[in-house]
Scaffold this motif. Structure first.
Motif, PDB file in Angstrom:
ATOM      1  N   PRO A 103      -1.323  11.072  -0.061  1.00  7.27           N
ATOM      2  CA  PRO A 103      -0.923  10.772   1.323  1.00  7.27           C
ATOM      3  C   PRO A 103      -2.063  10.950   2.317  1.00  7.27           C
ATOM      4  O   PRO A 103      -2.130  10.223   3.309  1.00  7.27           O
ATOM      5  N   ALA A 104      -2.953  11.921   2.074  1.00  7.05           N
ATOM      6  CA  ALA A 104      -4.078  12.099   2.995  1.00  7.05           C
ATOM      7  C   ALA A 104      -4.993  10.886   2.962  1.00  7.05           C
ATOM      8  O   ALA A 104      -5.465  10.409   4.011  1.00  7.05           O
ATOM      9  N   VAL A 105      -5.223  10.359   1.747  1.00  4.94           N
ATOM     10  CA  VAL A 105      -6.045   9.151   1.630  1.00  4.94           C
ATOM     11  C   VAL A 105      -5.384   7.993   2.366  1.00  4.94           C
ATOM     12  O   VAL A 105      -6.037   7.228   3.080  1.00  4.94           O
ATOM     13  N   GLN A 106      -4.061   7.900   2.198  1.00  5.24           N
ATOM     14  CA  GLN A 106      -3.338   6.819   2.852  1.00  5.24           C
ATOM     15  C   GLN A 106      -3.405   6.965   4.370  1.00  5.24           C
ATOM     16  O   GLN A 106      -3.515   5.968   5.088  1.00  5.24           O
ATOM     17  N   ILE A 107      -3.339   8.216   4.860  1.00  8.74           N
ATOM     18  CA  ILE A 107      -3.428   8.429   6.313  1.00  8.74           C
ATOM     19  C   ILE A 107      -4.768   7.941   6.838  1.00  8.74           C
ATOM     20  O   ILE A 107      -4.844   7.224   7.842  1.00  8.74           O
ATOM     21  N   GLY A 115       0.819  -1.209   0.000  1.00 12.97           N
ATOM     22  CA  GLY A 115       0.000   0.000   0.000  1.00 12.97           C
ATOM     23  C   GLY A 115       0.854   1.260   0.000  1.00 12.97           C
ATOM     24  O   GLY A 115       0.563   2.234  -0.697  1.00 12.97           O
ATOM     25  N   GLN A 116       1.930   1.213   0.772  1.00  5.13           N
ATOM     26  CA  GLN A 116       2.784   2.387   0.841  1.00  5.13           C
ATOM     27  C   GLN A 116       3.485   2.643  -0.486  1.00  5.13           C
ATOM     28  O   GLN A 116       3.690   3.788  -0.877  1.00  5.13           O
ATOM     29  N   THR A 117       3.854   1.562  -1.190  1.00  4.68           N
ATOM     30  CA  THR A 117       4.471   1.745  -2.506  1.00  4.68           C
ATOM     31  C   THR A 117       3.512   2.441  -3.453  1.00  4.68           C
ATOM     32  O   THR A 117       3.902   3.359  -4.195  1.00  4.68           O
ATOM     33  N   LEU A 118       2.243   2.026  -3.413  1.00  6.78           N
ATOM     34  CA  LEU A 118       1.259   2.694  -4.265  1.00  6.78           C
ATOM     35  C   LEU A 118       1.163   4.166  -3.923  1.00  6.78           C
ATOM     36  O   LEU A 118       1.083   5.026  -4.810  1.00  6.78           O
ATOM     37  N   ALA A 119       1.173   4.458  -2.616  1.00  6.13           N
ATOM     38  CA  ALA A 119       1.067   5.863  -2.212  1.00  6.13           C
ATOM     39  C   ALA A 119       2.257   6.662  -2.728  1.00  6.13           C
ATOM     40  O   ALA A 119       2.102   7.775  -3.235  1.00  6.13           O
ATOM     41  N   TRP A 120       3.472   6.098  -2.626  1.00  2.30           N
ATOM     42  CA  TRP A 120       4.648   6.816  -3.105  1.00  2.30           C
ATOM     43  C   TRP A 120       4.635   6.982  -4.613  1.00  2.30           C
ATOM     44  O   TRP A 120       5.062   8.007  -5.133  1.00  2.30           O
TER      45      TRP A 120
END
Lengths: 172, 832
Positions: B654-658, B639-644
């Motif tokens: 990043p807000a969505v990921q948070i 998931g973090q890779t997608l966000a980056w």
């Protein structure tokens, strides 16, 4: 309270809460108050810990587990997560040294193993494990582990820091 | 002691240390003489010895008064007395019985009193503070390097009076403490294994002396002011730190989880917290410099603004596509504040250069530059933080020498004090018992006799399992490839013909994310089955293989998707009717992130909740499903890779990921508490944490940054939207700015030339990477050297042990010799 790791005031309140009638809220005259071991051993962090008696004995002034406020602060300071590894290793050694002779000898090891495994290992297995441990960790070959042997082994153990760190910050 | 071994071989200490094994003959001889003298001078020797004993007794009785473990010393006294009779077991050295004199001397050996006597601790810390002082000043001289509490041969006979020495040591320690800086002093005091009362006494003495010396000198007023300012700043910093520490996020929840499940499951939640902070940082940085200025100066909107239907939350397209959320919204000109246009409109943004209508010129804010540099800085700082935490974590768990003390470590370090709940404590005891039995079995039967047939069979099983895994991964990746191509063609068709329902079009965009998430969910189950078939002996190998396979799957899936977006969509955006391919890719990433979250929830529902109900009600087993830490952490990394990947195209990702991580924390926590049990296999927390941080850094962050760099460097941005509209590549924003600077101010031409050489020339990157590799190589050589020194030191310790045994047996033999003629006399008159 910068000498103590962790928040000193919360610890004081936890000490007070263990026996509100014994512990005064005002500590300026340095009153001589000692809480008996039974109260200390009933704290949730220590209640089910097989080593709780040794922990209380090591940190208490009289060696019987009855703790003053200073001893209590000492204990949680070392048990906190911010205490350095050397400090924890020093006290860990003391806790595992059941007969207080500053060495972890074979009988200390056997007692440690029995407490760890709740006496589920057989005599033979305990004996074999003790021999192997002494083989591995005793560096100057005197048949027992000194503080330096112990610290040398701890330095190489990456998981040691999860030892002795129950989180105690919440005031429940 | 855990000291840092200084590898400088020219160091005088090293030379002294390395000399000692060669010097041993001389040492033995000198003691031999001393002992021989004592034998010859019978009376004198006895008197001397009695004096020694008296002194030792006094010392011991004083030690008994000391706070630490006083009943212990009483017990050891009793043991000493008892040992003269036949009560105790023979000493492990030689099986001889030591006389009580020997035992008294032995018990007051400094190595045995380190833990007990305050004097030894104080002298040890005196030495440490001395080292700290010297380190800060100049090269240490050899006299200051006496060992912890053992008397060196050099120091023999100098300190005979111990009371004075004790007070002296303490004074010297206090002196050293006050010469250290305040932070060093506090750190040293905290690390001392003394009680709080003694530490506060030492601190009081140290600050008392400091105040005295301070008032004695005449401090000029400006340095006093500076002093006060520094003190105030430091105190406010400490209070801020303690405030932040008390605010710790999710403390109560984490304590409950660790109390029941131990450190392994806790590490998953801590990893989640780490990722949350990364995203928070990213969000703050990008929000402040990119989103906020653009939100305050909205650009002129084009026609055809979609209305809000509920589908936007899933597809991210529609209403959201013309908001701050996506790349396409951002303008490519300079924003100037409070600029009123003749044509009305409260905020009018003026293009670069022409600003004749503007009367007020506030800070010009070049949007393309801001966008480019903010994203670059965000990635750079994240890289530094990741590499730093990875190296710290690696340093903690890396073992420099080949350690063989597996059993010892298992005995002393495996008890997890975080676990508080009674049933979990019981479970942990059982686990440790099982592990010890397994280790014993392993150690005892090291050579398992396997026949050739069995070996071949195992190899065949492994090959089969790996073939299945690799084949299934390849099959899934190819299916994603063809499916994405099919979707691409669908989009091409639908862009040409306008008949289809736009909502259905948008919903069909969800198909690819759903397929990918399904594959991510189902394929690890197949990997687990393969691992079960293989039946690995060591559980850590099993975990590593599982992580490897999952990683292989996720990396290939992400690779194919990146190719699809950057290679197909970005290459020819017009074929699918896209005006703004970056916004489209951003929306895709938003959809993928969302689908990943939804499928995680489904997995929790089916994999944990329903499975627990099923196994309890139908299978009637009392075992709940085990929480698979590795798989969950890999999902987080994915998931973090997608966000980056998506930050460049979707600044609000990043807000969505948070939000996703926050929800995930609470849902996972309740699910774990309700439905799961702790992993029964041993879990090496710090090694696993290191691996996960490394995975976060290497495939995940590196891949994302490579993709983003490639996009910025080579792909042509779309010409009708976004902040890089009229540039050939996004990278040119920086270049153009430098050219503009040069035009405005010809003195900065050096900067422009430096920029063109350093940043655009790949040669510089190669040189930088080469230097980096050389530094790494040197460090690995240093590590090798340290390993050799550790081997030498271990030999030396063994030799010292031999020395000790030798001395004690000789001492004992002397006592025996002298005691035989006078035994009756002394035993009658003994007042033991």
């Amino acid at each position: 309270m910068s000498l103590v790791f962790g928040t000193g005031f919360r610890l004081f309140h936890r000490y007070h809460d263990l026996a509100p009638q014994l512990v005064p809220l005002d500590y300026t005259e340095q009153p001589d108050v000692k809480l008996p071991y039974e109260l200390i051993g009933s704290m949730p962090e220590l209640k089910d810990n097989p080593f709780r008696q040794r922990i209380a004995e090591v940190f208490s002034e009289d060696g019987q587990g009855n703790m003053t406020l200073d001893d209590f602060l000492d204990m949680f300071s070392v048990l906190s997560e911010m205490a350095p590894r050397d400090l924890k290793a020093h006290y860990a050694f003391k806790i595992y040294d059941f007969n207080n002779d500053d060495f972890i000898c074979k009988s200390d090891l056997e007692k440690t193993l029995n407490k760890l495994t709740r006496n589920e290992l057989t005599e033979d297995e305990v004996r074999m494990v003790c021999e192997k441990v002494l083989d591995e960790a005793d560096m100057d070959n005197d048949g027992r582990l000194s503080l330096e042997d112990f610290q040398h082994m701890i330095v190489r153990a990456p998981d040691f820091l999860r030892w002795l760190s129950p989180k105690h910050y919440n005031v429940q | 002691m855990a000291r840092n071994v200084d590898c400088d071989l020219g160091h005088p200490l090293m030379e002294a240390g390395l000399e000692s094994p060669a010097d041993e003959e001389g040492v033995h001889d000198s003691f031999h003489q001393l002992i021989a003298e004592q034998i010859h001078n019978g009376g004198l020797g006895e008197a001397f010895e009695l004096q020694q004993l008296q002194k030792e007794l006094d010392e011991e009785s004083r030690d008994c008064v000391a706070q630490l473990s006083s009943p212990g010393s009483e017990r050891s006294e009793r043991r000493l007395l008892g040992m003269q009779h036949d009560e105790r077991e023979p000493d492990p050295f030689t099986g001889e019985r030591w006389s009580s004199d020997t035992l008294k001397i032995l018990s007051s050996m400094p190595s045995r009193t380190i833990g007990r006597s305050r004097g030894a601790i104080i002298s040890q810390y005196y030495n440490r503070t001395m080292q700290l002082r010297r380190r800060k000043q100049s090269r240490p001289s050899i006299q200051d390097f006496s060992r912890s509490a053992r008397p060196t041969i050099r120091g023999y006979g100098i300190e005979t009076d111990s009371t004075d020495a004790d007070v002296n040591k303490r004074d010297r320690l206090v002196n050293n403490l006050q010469n250290l800086s305040v932070s060093d002093r506090v750190r040293m005091l905290r690390a001392m294994p003394l009680s709080v009362a003694e530490k506060s006494e030492l601190r009081r003495l140290a600050s008392q002396k400091e105040r005295r010396t301070l008032s004695g000198n005449q401090i000029p007023c400006c340095s006093r002011l500076k002093y006060y300012v520094i003190i105030a700043a430091r105190q406010s910093w400490y209070s801020w730190l303690s405030f932040v520490h008390s605010l710790q996020l999710w403390q109560v929840a984490l304590k409950r989880v660790s109390g029941r499940f131990g450190s392994g499951v806790l590490s998953y939640f801590l990893f989640l917290k780490t990722l949350l902070f990364f995203n928070l940082f990213l969000f703050l940085l990008i929000g402040l410099f990119v989103v906020l200025p653009q939100a305050v100066h909205p650009p002129a909107l084009s026609e055809g603004r979609h209305s809000f239907t509920g589908l936007e939350l899933f597809t991210g397209a529609g209403y959201f596509s013309d908001t701050v959320m996506y790349y396409g919204y951002y303008c490519n000109y300079t924003l100037r504040m409070n600029c009123r246009n003749e044509n009305g409109g409260q905020y009018a943004s003026v293009s670069i250069g022409t600003s004749s209508d503007c009367t007020l010129k506030h800070l010009p804010y070049k949007m393309p530059l801001a966008y480019f540099f903010t994203i670059g800085m965000a990635f750079f700082v994240t890289c530094i933080i990741l590499v730093y935490s990875m190296s710290k974590s690696f340093g903690r768990s890396f073992r420099i020498d080949k350690s063989h003390s597996i059993l010892a470590m298992k005995a002393f370090c495996s008890w997890d004090f975080k676990v508080i709940k009674k049933s979990s404590v019981k479970l942990m005891s059982e686990n440790i018992c099982t592990q010890l039995k397994e280790l014993l079995a392993e150690v005892n039967h090291k050579h398992s006799t396997k026949t050739l047939y069995q070996k071949l069979w195992r190899v065949a099983v492994h090959c089969l399992a790996w073939t299945i895994c690799v084949a299934s991964t390849t099959a899934c990746v190819l299916s994603i490839y063809f499916f994405s191509e099919h979707m691409h063609q669908n989009l091409q068709q639908s862009s040409r013909s306008v008949t289809k329902d736009p909502l259905l079009n948008e919903a069909s965009l969800l198909a690819l994310p759903v397929v990918v998430s399904c594959i991510n969910l189902l394929l690890p189950i197949m990997f687990n089955l393969a691992a079960w078939m293989e039946d690995y002996e060591s559980p850590s190998l099993r975990t590593y293989v599982a992580i490897g396979r999952n990683l292989m799957l996720k990396v290939s899936v992400l690779g194919v998707l990146c190719y699809h977006w950057l290679g197909r969509v970005a290459a020819d955006p017009n074929s699918i009717g896209l005006k703004c391919w970056e916004s489209f890719v951003g929306q895709e990433l938003y959809r993928f992130l969302l689908m990943d979250f939804i499928f995680t929830l489904l997995d929790i529902l089916f994999g944990e909740f329903l499975w627990r109900l099923f196994s309890e009600k139908v299978l009637k087993k009392n075992r709940k499903p085990v929480f698979d830490i590795a798989k969950n952490v890999l999902d987080l990394i994915y998931g973090q890779t997608l966000a980056w990947l998506g930050v460049l195209f979707t600044p609000l990702l990043p807000a969505v990921q948070i939000l996703k991580l926050l929800l995930l924390f609470y849902i996972k926590k309740s699910s774990v508490m309700m439905n799961c049990q702790a992993p029964s296999r041993p879990y090496r927390v710090s090694q696993m944490t290191t691996i996960f941080i490394t995975l976060l850094c290497f495939p995940s962050f590196l891949g994302a940054s490579v993709c983003v760099t490639y996009t910025m460097w080579s792909i042509k941005p779309s010409s009708s939207c976004g902040p890089f509209r009229d540039l050939k590549t996004m990278f040119q924003a920086g270049k153009r700015w430098v050219e503009d600077l040069e035009k405005e101010n010809p003195n900065l031409s050096m900067l422009a030339r430096a920029h063109s050489y350093l940043v655009e020339n790949p040669f510089f990157l190669f040189v930088g990477a080469g230097i980096f590799l050389i530094v790494i190589y040197f460090h690995s050589q240093v590590v090798d050297g340290q390993r050799k020194i550790i081997g030498l030191l271990q030999e030396q310790i063994e030799n010292e042990g031999e020395d000790k045994k030798f001395l004690i047996t000789r001492l004992q033999s002397i006592h025996e010799q002298r005691r035989t003629p006078t035994r009756r006399l002394t035993s009658q008159g003994s007042a033991y």
